[in-house]
Design a protein around this motif. Sequence first.
Motif, PDB file in Angstrom:
ATOM      1  N   PHE A  27     116.041  57.722  76.758  1.00 53.86           N
ATOM      2  CA  PHE A  27     114.727  57.432  76.198  1.00 53.86           C
ATOM      3  C   PHE A  27     114.051  56.276  76.920  1.00 53.86           C
ATOM      4  N   ALA A  28     114.765  55.177  77.124  1.00 48.52           N
ATOM      5  CA  ALA A  28     114.150  53.965  77.640  1.00 48.52           C
ATOM      6  C   ALA A  28     113.663  54.116  79.070  1.00 48.52           C
ATOM      7  N   ALA A  29     114.178  55.094  79.805  1.00 47.50           N
ATOM      8  CA  ALA A  29     113.830  55.207  81.213  1.00 47.50           C
ATOM      9  C   ALA A  29     112.789  56.275  81.500  1.00 47.50           C
ATOM     10  N   ARG A  30     112.316  56.986  80.473  1.00 49.32           N
ATOM     11  CA  ARG A  30     111.410  58.093  80.730  1.00 49.32           C
ATOM     12  C   ARG A  30     109.994  57.651  81.067  1.00 49.32           C
ATOM     13  N   PRO A  84      98.906  57.595  71.008  1.00 50.04           N
ATOM     14  CA  PRO A  84      98.834  58.749  71.921  1.00 50.04           C
ATOM     15  C   PRO A  84      99.879  59.810  71.594  1.00 50.04           C
ATOM     16  N   GLN A  85      99.493  61.070  71.735  1.00 51.73           N
ATOM     17  CA  GLN A  85     100.367  62.181  71.374  1.00 51.73           C
ATOM     18  C   GLN A  85     101.710  62.161  72.093  1.00 51.73           C
ATOM     19  N   PRO A  86     101.787  61.851  73.393  1.00 52.43           N
ATOM     20  CA  PRO A  86     103.102  61.814  74.053  1.00 52.43           C
ATOM     21  C   PRO A  86     104.053  60.796  73.416  1.00 52.43           C
ATOM     22  N   ILE A  87     103.494  59.665  72.967  1.00 52.57           N
ATOM     23  CA  ILE A  87     104.332  58.656  72.313  1.00 52.57           C
ATOM     24  C   ILE A  87     104.776  59.143  70.941  1.00 52.57           C
ATOM     25  N   LEU A  88     103.871  59.778  70.204  1.00 46.29           N
ATOM     26  CA  LEU A  88     104.249  60.353  68.907  1.00 46.29           C
ATOM     27  C   LEU A  88     105.382  61.358  69.065  1.00 46.29           C
ATOM     28  N   ALA A  89     105.299  62.185  70.097  1.00 45.47           N
ATOM     29  CA  ALA A  89     106.334  63.198  70.325  1.00 45.47           C
ATOM     30  C   ALA A  89     107.673  62.541  70.618  1.00 45.47           C
ATOM     31  N   ARG A  90     107.670  61.479  71.411  1.00 48.29           N
ATOM     32  CA  ARG A  90     108.925  60.798  71.732  1.00 48.29           C
ATOM     33  C   ARG A  90     109.507  60.118  70.508  1.00 48.29           C
ATOM     34  N   HIS A 114     108.982  60.992  67.365  1.00 50.87           N
ATOM     35  CA  HIS A 114     109.466  62.040  66.458  1.00 50.87           C
ATOM     36  C   HIS A 114     110.859  62.477  66.874  1.00 50.87           C
ATOM     37  N   GLU A 115     111.048  62.702  68.161  1.00 49.29           N
ATOM     38  CA  GLU A 115     112.369  63.099  68.668  1.00 49.29           C
ATOM     39  C   GLU A 115     113.406  62.030  68.368  1.00 49.29           C
ATOM     40  N   ALA A 116     113.035  60.768  68.578  1.00 52.45           N
ATOM     41  CA  ALA A 116     113.981  59.676  68.376  1.00 52.45           C
ATOM     42  C   ALA A 116     114.363  59.519  66.912  1.00 52.45           C
ATOM     43  N   VAL A 117     113.368  59.587  66.013  1.00 57.03           N
ATOM     44  CA  VAL A 117     113.651  59.421  64.589  1.00 57.03           C
ATOM     45  C   VAL A 117     114.491  60.577  64.059  1.00 57.03           C
ATOM     46  N   ARG A 144     126.547  59.692  54.625  1.00 59.13           N
ATOM     47  CA  ARG A 144     126.325  58.557  53.724  1.00 59.13           C
ATOM     48  C   ARG A 144     125.220  58.864  52.725  1.00 59.13           C
ATOM     49  N   GLN A 145     124.145  59.484  53.206  1.00 61.10           N
ATOM     50  CA  GLN A 145     123.026  59.788  52.316  1.00 61.10           C
ATOM     51  C   GLN A 145     123.398  60.859  51.293  1.00 61.10           C
ATOM     52  N   VAL A 146     124.110  61.874  51.729  1.00 59.48           N
ATOM     53  CA  VAL A 146     124.553  62.921  50.811  1.00 59.48           C
ATOM     54  C   VAL A 146     125.465  62.337  49.742  1.00 59.48           C
ATOM     55  N   ALA A 147     126.367  61.437  50.162  1.00 61.75           N
ATOM     56  CA  ALA A 147     127.260  60.794  49.205  1.00 61.75           C
ATOM     57  C   ALA A 147     126.475  59.978  48.182  1.00 61.75           C
ATOM     58  N   ALA A 148     125.325  59.453  48.603  1.00 61.64           N
ATOM     59  CA  ALA A 148     124.484  58.670  47.702  1.00 61.64           C
ATOM     60  C   ALA A 148     123.504  59.535  46.913  1.00 61.64           C
ATOM     61  N   GLY A 149     123.470  60.843  47.218  1.00 67.95           N
ATOM     62  CA  GLY A 149     122.629  61.753  46.451  1.00 67.95           C
ATOM     63  C   GLY A 149     121.295  62.099  47.065  1.00 67.95           C
ATOM     64  N   SER A 150     121.096  61.791  48.350  1.00 64.27           N
ATOM     65  CA  SER A 150     119.818  62.067  48.992  1.00 64.27           C
ATOM     66  C   SER A 150     119.984  63.091  50.105  1.00 64.27           C
ATOM     67  N   GLU A 151     119.073  64.058  50.159  1.00 65.09           N
ATOM     68  CA  GLU A 151     119.102  65.082  51.192  1.00 65.09           C
ATOM     69  C   GLU A 151     118.267  64.657  52.394  1.00 65.09           C
ATOM     70  N   ILE A 152     118.834  64.762  53.586  1.00 58.84           N
ATOM     71  CA  ILE A 152     118.077  64.510  54.804  1.00 58.84           C
ATOM     72  C   ILE A 152     117.193  65.725  55.067  1.00 58.84           C
ATOM     73  N   ALA A 153     115.889  65.476  55.298  1.00 63.24           N
ATOM     74  CA  ALA A 153     114.947  66.598  55.376  1.00 63.24           C
ATOM     75  C   ALA A 153     113.879  66.360  56.436  1.00 63.24           C
ATOM     76  N   PRO A 154     114.262  66.316  57.730  1.00 63.12           N
ATOM     77  CA  PRO A 154     113.256  66.099  58.770  1.00 63.12           C
ATOM     78  C   PRO A 154     112.239  67.236  58.822  1.00 63.12           C
ATOM     79  N   THR A 155     111.009  66.893  59.157  1.00 58.68           N
ATOM     80  CA  THR A 155     109.931  67.876  59.228  1.00 58.68           C
ATOM     81  C   THR A 155     109.122  67.659  60.496  1.00 58.68           C
ATOM     82  N   SER A 156     108.260  68.609  60.771  1.00 62.94           N
ATOM     83  CA  SER A 156     107.250  68.408  61.809  1.00 62.94           C
ATOM     84  C   SER A 156     106.151  67.536  61.223  1.00 62.94           C
TER      85      SER A 156
END
Length: 328
Positions: free
Chosen positions: A26-29, A266-272, A274-277, A289-301
Amino acid sequence: MNDRWGDNPSMHRRHFLACAAASLPFAARADSFPNGPFRILVPFGPGSATDQSARQVADGLNRLFGVPAVVENKPGANGAIAADIAAKSKPDGQTIFVCSNTAAASNVALMKSLPYDPLKDFEPLTIIGRAPVFLMVNPSLGVTTAGEFVELCRRQPGKINFGSGSASTRISGELLKAKAGIDMVHVPYKSTPLALQDTISGHVQMCFTDPVTGLPQVKARTVRCLGVGNRGRYKLTPDIPTLIEQGVPDFELMTWTGVLMPRGVPQPILARLHEAVVTTITEPAYVERQVAAGSEIAPTSPEEMRRLQVAEIELYREMMKIAGIEPE
């Protein structure tokens, strides 16, 4: 020569450089992003579910981009203080707003005026996780079911206090009052952990929480969970009965955490980003860890997150009508 660029050496070179760049970390792109530390704004205090998610995002950005990622907690005004700061930040991709549905959507319905617009002033990035609300009481009340709690409130109208640290938990309490026909007194807090702490200490008798904040205290037996605000039993806590099955009609309310960016990144930064998060929040150790605590991970566009924001605003407006709450 059968190469699609023939004998043009400059085309070969550009193709090679493009392929090489795609395979770099990521840091070198890109030379220009990021050009300093990330600032991650959080609208609630340390220890909240939103804060825990933000710190996971910060850790991931630090590892992926090789620059510091600093979490700043700015609680108050149902998240509006942090949201206003984030909305007015430079749209260079280095100020990130990790928030709950309160600041991202619910405040539009709950508050008469806001210093920011969650739809116009922000670019959606992704949802991080979601979960229903859980009804917590101080064990000294002596009730073990939602039905018993409702009957206690009916015997003591206006004597039971409920704490809230977000729009979701405030609406949850008001919705319970409306659906069950009971009278309770609302006590506001800057964050859900603070409301839960005062429930534990007995300053208030009840609060609603997300599972990440509340369930560890249930396991520690400092509070008692009487039910979950889900249509059917929540798959991560199948042993906890719903409020609906205990006689509170149509009580269903979800909380979620997501990432917003100041409008204009800028859109290119948003895309990067989004990928990183998404890379960070789907790491197996964090998911577990989140499931054990009762929370579902739910990434979206970003588009899916925006649709959820718009739907949530309308949902909360409808719930406020049902609960008889006027915007503040």
